[in-house]
Design a protein around this motif. Structure first.
Motif, PDB file in Angstrom:
ATOM      1  N   GLN A 139      44.818  55.156  19.765  1.00 38.21           N
ATOM      2  CA  GLN A 139      45.972  53.383  19.467  1.00 38.21           C
ATOM      3  C   GLN A 139      46.349  52.931  20.054  1.00 38.21           C
ATOM      4  N   MET A 140      46.377  53.388  21.454  1.00 38.11           N
ATOM      5  CA  MET A 140      46.811  52.259  22.097  1.00 38.11           C
ATOM      6  C   MET A 140      45.803  51.166  22.595  1.00 38.11           C
ATOM      7  N   ILE A 141      44.968  51.457  22.269  1.00 35.89           N
ATOM      8  CA  ILE A 141      43.949  50.249  22.038  1.00 35.89           C
ATOM      9  C   ILE A 141      44.367  48.820  21.286  1.00 35.89           C
ATOM     10  N   PRO A 142      44.380  49.102  20.349  1.00 38.86           N
ATOM     11  CA  PRO A 142      44.099  48.113  19.213  1.00 38.86           C
ATOM     12  C   PRO A 142      45.864  47.534  19.252  1.00 38.86           C
ATOM     13  N   ALA A 143      46.811  48.172  19.814  1.00 39.98           N
ATOM     14  CA  ALA A 143      48.155  47.997  20.062  1.00 39.98           C
ATOM     15  C   ALA A 143      47.947  46.873  21.381  1.00 39.98           C
ATOM     16  N   LEU A 144      47.247  46.909  22.315  1.00 36.18           N
ATOM     17  CA  LEU A 144      47.237  45.990  23.754  1.00 36.18           C
ATOM     18  C   LEU A 144      47.314  44.827  23.393  1.00 36.18           C
ATOM     19  N   PRO A 145      48.084  43.776  23.195  1.00 32.07           N
ATOM     20  CA  PRO A 145      48.180  42.863  23.691  1.00 32.07           C
ATOM     21  C   PRO A 145      46.908  42.286  24.058  1.00 32.07           C
ATOM     22  N   GLN A 146      45.892  43.137  24.814  1.00 31.96           N
ATOM     23  CA  GLN A 146      44.567  41.864  25.066  1.00 31.96           C
ATOM     24  C   GLN A 146      43.763  42.026  24.470  1.00 31.96           C
ATOM     25  N   PRO A 147      42.658  41.779  23.910  1.00 29.60           N
ATOM     26  CA  PRO A 147      41.354  42.360  23.038  1.00 29.60           C
ATOM     27  C   PRO A 147      40.605  43.034  24.413  1.00 29.60           C
ATOM     28  N   VAL A 148      39.936  44.346  23.716  1.00 26.34           N
ATOM     29  CA  VAL A 148      39.201  45.283  24.916  1.00 26.34           C
ATOM     30  C   VAL A 148      37.672  45.022  23.879  1.00 26.34           C
ATOM     31  N   ILE A 149      36.938  44.806  24.794  1.00 25.19           N
ATOM     32  CA  ILE A 149      36.315  45.036  24.757  1.00 25.19           C
ATOM     33  C   ILE A 149      34.703  46.373  25.898  1.00 25.19           C
ATOM     34  N   ALA A 150      34.568  47.104  25.018  1.00 25.01           N
ATOM     35  CA  ALA A 150      33.394  48.348  25.027  1.00 25.01           C
ATOM     36  C   ALA A 150      32.388  47.623  25.539  1.00 25.01           C
ATOM     37  N   GLU A 151      31.874  48.371  26.876  1.00 23.21           N
ATOM     38  CA  GLU A 151      30.553  48.016  27.080  1.00 23.21           C
ATOM     39  C   GLU A 151      29.732  49.626  27.074  1.00 23.21           C
TER      40      GLU A 151
END
Length: 262
Positions: free
Chosen positions: A96-108
């Motif tokens: 749940q921290m991932i969508p809460a981060l201000p930065q977009p997160v891209i899985a490679e």
């Protein structure tokens, strides 16, 4: 900043996090979860980073929870009940921290992303995968239904697809993952890093505050009724429109020049 289990490199306002436990196929061990939690915490306060890429070292992206470690948890007097509650709570917190981060997160993603590893992909804002990558929530094959990975998966792909994956334990490949919305792109393996970096670079060039407010609004509104979502989104749009940099961006577009963002 980095440690042995989770490596971090920063370049051009893009942070790349590498799960670095190739011998266990980057399993989400207790130590790996702790490392992810700590790094996500640092990223949440890092105003110099605009996009995050999450990848895995070695042959695979992530094979899910560390089953050997989980089995050792059974040795407690309560047969592991307290440990398992704590483990899944810690994992849910990290996801749940991932969508809460201000930065977009891209899985490679490459190799495999299974069980909680598939959950990790589904929790990211976007994902790019190498052709041939296999995705599965295959715990049912060993008698453990992937109930917590189900939460993220069922919010990414259609219900019947998610249910089929969960109950059959069968894998889907990157092409199918793209079709059903689990990932954004399926690309040749030799192009994976380049394609992921290119996507991150596009996002990194946008007005950071606009992306930040937009990401928060995106996840907030999907949990609302349609009417509530429109009311909320209108408030976000008004706030965004009143910014100096948004005024400059619109003026620059109308005047056919590059914006002078502060």
């Amino acid at each position: 900043m980095s440690n042995d289990l989770l490596l971090r490199t920063d370049e051009d306002a893009i942070a790349t996090l590498t799960l670095n436990a190739p011998a266990s196929l980057n399993a989400l061990s207790d130590a790996m979860l702790a490392a992810l939690k700590a790094e996500f915490g640092r990223l949440s306060e890092d105003k110099g980073i605009r996009v995050v890429i999450l990848k895995g070292a070695g042959k695979a992206f992530c094979a899910g929870h560390d089953l050997k470690e989980m089995q050792r948890g059974r040795e407690a007097e309560d047969k592991g009940r307290a440990y398992f509650f704590d483990l899944f709570a810690r994992c849910a917190e990290v996801m749940q921290m991932i969508p809460a981060l201000p930065q977009p997160v891209i899985a490679e993603v490459h190799g495999i992303a299974t069980a909680a590893g598939c959950q990790l992909v589904a929790s990211c804002d976007m994902a790019v995968a190498a052709e041939g990558t296999r995705f599965g929530v295959n715990g049912v094959n060993i008698g453990l239904f992937c109930s917590t990975p189900m939460v993220a998966l069922s919010r990414n792909v259609p219900r019947k697809i998610a249910f089929e994956m969960l109950t059959t334990g069968q894998f889907i490949d990157a092409a199918r993952g793209c079709e059903v919305g689990l990932i954004n792109k399926s690309v040749p393996a030799e192009s994976l890093a380049t394609e992921t970096r290119a996507l991150a670079g596009i996002v990194a060039k946008k007005l950071t505050d606009a992306v930040k407010i937009g990401k928060r609004a995106f996840y907030d509104q999907v949990e609302m009724t349609r009417a509530e979502a429109y009311d909320y989104a209108a408030q976000v749009m008004v706030e965004n429109m009143l910014w100096r940099d948004t005024d400059e961006g619109i003026s620059a577009f109308l005047e056919k020049r590059q914006p002078d963002w502060a």
